[in-house]
Design a protein around this motif. Structure first.
Motif, PDB file in Angstrom:
ATOM      1  N   ARG A  22       0.816  -1.218   0.000  1.00 47.46           N
ATOM      2  CA  ARG A  22       0.000   0.000   0.000  1.00 47.46           C
ATOM      3  C   ARG A  22       0.852   1.271   0.000  1.00 47.46           C
ATOM      4  N   PHE A  23       2.036   1.203   0.592  1.00 54.23           N
ATOM      5  CA  PHE A  23       2.893   2.383   0.647  1.00 54.23           C
ATOM      6  C   PHE A  23       3.264   2.774  -0.783  1.00 54.23           C
ATOM      7  N   ASN A  24       3.177   4.028  -1.109  1.00 50.59           N
ATOM      8  CA  ASN A  24       3.343   4.536  -2.475  1.00 50.59           C
ATOM      9  C   ASN A  24       2.270   3.956  -3.401  1.00 50.59           C
ATOM     10  N   ASP A  25       1.026   3.912  -2.891  1.00 49.97           N
ATOM     11  CA  ASP A  25      -0.056   3.286  -3.649  1.00 49.97           C
ATOM     12  C   ASP A  25      -0.409   4.007  -4.938  1.00 49.97           C
ATOM     13  N   LEU A  26      -0.012   5.250  -5.071  1.00 48.29           N
ATOM     14  CA  LEU A  26      -0.183   5.925  -6.361  1.00 48.29           C
ATOM     15  C   LEU A  26       0.547   5.129  -7.442  1.00 48.29           C
ATOM     16  N   VAL A  27       1.685   4.591  -7.093  1.00 46.99           N
ATOM     17  CA  VAL A  27       2.491   3.806  -8.023  1.00 46.99           C
ATOM     18  C   VAL A  27       2.024   2.350  -8.051  1.00 46.99           C
ATOM     19  N   THR A  28       1.829   1.749  -6.894  1.00 47.71           N
ATOM     20  CA  THR A  28       1.516   0.310  -6.872  1.00 47.71           C
ATOM     21  C   THR A  28       0.143   0.003  -7.472  1.00 47.71           C
ATOM     22  N   PHE A 118       9.673 -10.560  -8.816  1.00 47.96           N
ATOM     23  CA  PHE A 118      10.128  -9.409  -8.039  1.00 47.96           C
ATOM     24  C   PHE A 118       9.694  -8.131  -8.738  1.00 47.96           C
ATOM     25  N   GLY A 119       8.545  -7.631  -8.351  1.00 48.65           N
ATOM     26  CA  GLY A 119       7.988  -6.433  -8.977  1.00 48.65           C
ATOM     27  C   GLY A 119       8.114  -5.201  -8.102  1.00 48.65           C
ATOM     28  N   LEU A 120       9.283  -5.001  -7.525  1.00 50.81           N
ATOM     29  CA  LEU A 120       9.510  -3.825  -6.697  1.00 50.81           C
ATOM     30  C   LEU A 120      10.298  -2.789  -7.480  1.00 50.81           C
ATOM     31  N   LEU A 121       9.703  -1.638  -7.650  1.00 49.55           N
ATOM     32  CA  LEU A 121      10.425  -0.539  -8.270  1.00 49.55           C
ATOM     33  C   LEU A 121      11.342   0.069  -7.221  1.00 49.55           C
ATOM     34  N   THR A 122      12.563   0.343  -7.606  1.00 50.62           N
ATOM     35  CA  THR A 122      13.500   1.032  -6.733  1.00 50.62           C
ATOM     36  C   THR A 122      14.005   2.239  -7.515  1.00 50.62           C
ATOM     37  N   THR A 123      13.540   3.397  -7.116  1.00 51.06           N
ATOM     38  CA  THR A 123      13.854   4.601  -7.893  1.00 51.06           C
ATOM     39  C   THR A 123      14.367   5.713  -6.977  1.00 51.06           C
ATOM     40  N   ASP A 124      14.970   6.688  -7.602  1.00 53.09           N
ATOM     41  CA  ASP A 124      15.462   7.851  -6.864  1.00 53.09           C
ATOM     42  C   ASP A 124      14.374   8.884  -6.638  1.00 53.09           C
ATOM     43  N   ALA A 129       9.430   6.573 -10.632  1.00 56.07           N
ATOM     44  CA  ALA A 129       8.504   5.493 -10.298  1.00 56.07           C
ATOM     45  C   ALA A 129       7.249   5.569 -11.168  1.00 56.07           C
ATOM     46  N   LEU A 130       6.709   6.771 -11.316  1.00 54.51           N
ATOM     47  CA  LEU A 130       5.505   6.944 -12.126  1.00 54.51           C
ATOM     48  C   LEU A 130       5.763   6.612 -13.588  1.00 54.51           C
ATOM     49  N   GLU A 131       6.940   6.941 -14.088  1.00 47.93           N
ATOM     50  CA  GLU A 131       7.275   6.597 -15.474  1.00 47.93           C
ATOM     51  C   GLU A 131       7.288   5.086 -15.669  1.00 47.93           C
ATOM     52  N   VAL A 135       3.465   6.034 -17.057  1.00 44.32           N
ATOM     53  CA  VAL A 135       3.601   7.241 -17.865  1.00 44.32           C
ATOM     54  C   VAL A 135       4.280   6.909 -19.189  1.00 44.32           C
ATOM     55  N   LYS A 136       5.375   6.163 -19.141  1.00 43.78           N
ATOM     56  CA  LYS A 136       6.070   5.756 -20.368  1.00 43.78           C
ATOM     57  C   LYS A 136       5.736   4.318 -20.747  1.00 43.78           C
ATOM     58  N   SER A 137       5.777   3.439 -19.767  1.00 40.27           N
ATOM     59  CA  SER A 137       5.368   2.046 -19.944  1.00 40.27           C
ATOM     60  C   SER A 137       5.020   1.519 -18.560  1.00 40.27           C
ATOM     61  N   ASN A 138       4.234   0.456 -18.503  1.00 41.19           N
ATOM     62  CA  ASN A 138       3.816  -0.067 -17.217  1.00 41.19           C
ATOM     63  C   ASN A 138       4.519  -1.388 -16.970  1.00 41.19           C
ATOM     64  N   LEU A 139       5.459  -1.382 -16.028  1.00 40.63           N
ATOM     65  CA  LEU A 139       6.195  -2.608 -15.730  1.00 40.63           C
ATOM     66  C   LEU A 139       5.308  -3.676 -15.106  1.00 40.63           C
ATOM     67  N   GLY A 140       4.129  -3.298 -14.618  1.00 35.51           N
ATOM     68  CA  GLY A 140       3.180  -4.295 -14.114  1.00 35.51           C
ATOM     69  C   GLY A 140       2.860  -5.327 -15.181  1.00 35.51           C
TER      70      GLY A 140
END
Length: 158
Positions: A22-28, A118-124, A129-131, A135-140
């Motif tokens: 749920r944390f960063n649910d805008l992305v998840t 392993f579907g964890l985004l690790t971004t700066d 993360a949104l990209e 926004v650009k492609s959905n890694l989901g």
């Protein structure tokens, strides 16, 4: 010579569980949407009444390994997908969360024999993360394809 590989056309028989932070649910939520779209297009029933798909929500990425372990031990699933987003901040918390989550998920997969994607985004940044979440492609979508391939592959090995 024997070539063993996963097949995408056999997805309709797979049982899948998705564990979402749920944390960063805008992305998840965006990752989950892409994941569900891919699973649906490959023949997996994603309806709320489906017996092919379960979704478990956890507070954050740190909790993904524990719930993945519980689900994998049931023997009900061919493959699990973990979805989370860990975005670097000003403290070393980022490193702790991603290190423990990744080690835990890998350990659970090896111990149970159930593939866990392993579907964890690790971004700066949140923008990165949104990209990656639409926004650009959905890694989901990619995580779901990996799940279909690995689930099919493991079934052919057993």
């Amino acid at each position: 010579m024997v070539v063993i590989e996963g097949r995408f056309q056999n997805a309709s028989s797979l049982k899948v569980a998705i564990v979402v932070a749920r944390f960063n649910d805008l992305v998840t939520n965006k990752l989950l949407s892409g994941c569900l779209d891919c699973l649906n297009r490959h023949g997996i029933d994603i309806a709320e009444t489906s017996d092919q798909l379960d979704i478990a929500w956890v507070p954050g990425s740190f909790e993904l390994p524990l719930v993945s372990q519980s689900l994998a031990k049931t023997g009900r699933y061919d493959v699990l997908i973990t979805l989370g987003a860990v975005i670097r901040g000003d403290t070393p918390h980022f490193d702790v969360v991603i290190n423990e989550s990744s080690k835990g998920i890998a350990s659970v997969s090896r111990e149970t024999g159930v593939p866990i994607i392993f579907g964890l985004l690790t971004t700066d940044t949140m923008q990165q993360a949104l990209e990656r979440a639409g926004v650009k492609s959905n890694l989901g979508w990619n995580y779901a394809l990996q799940a279909i391939e690995m689930g099919s592959l493991m079934n052919s090995l057993n």
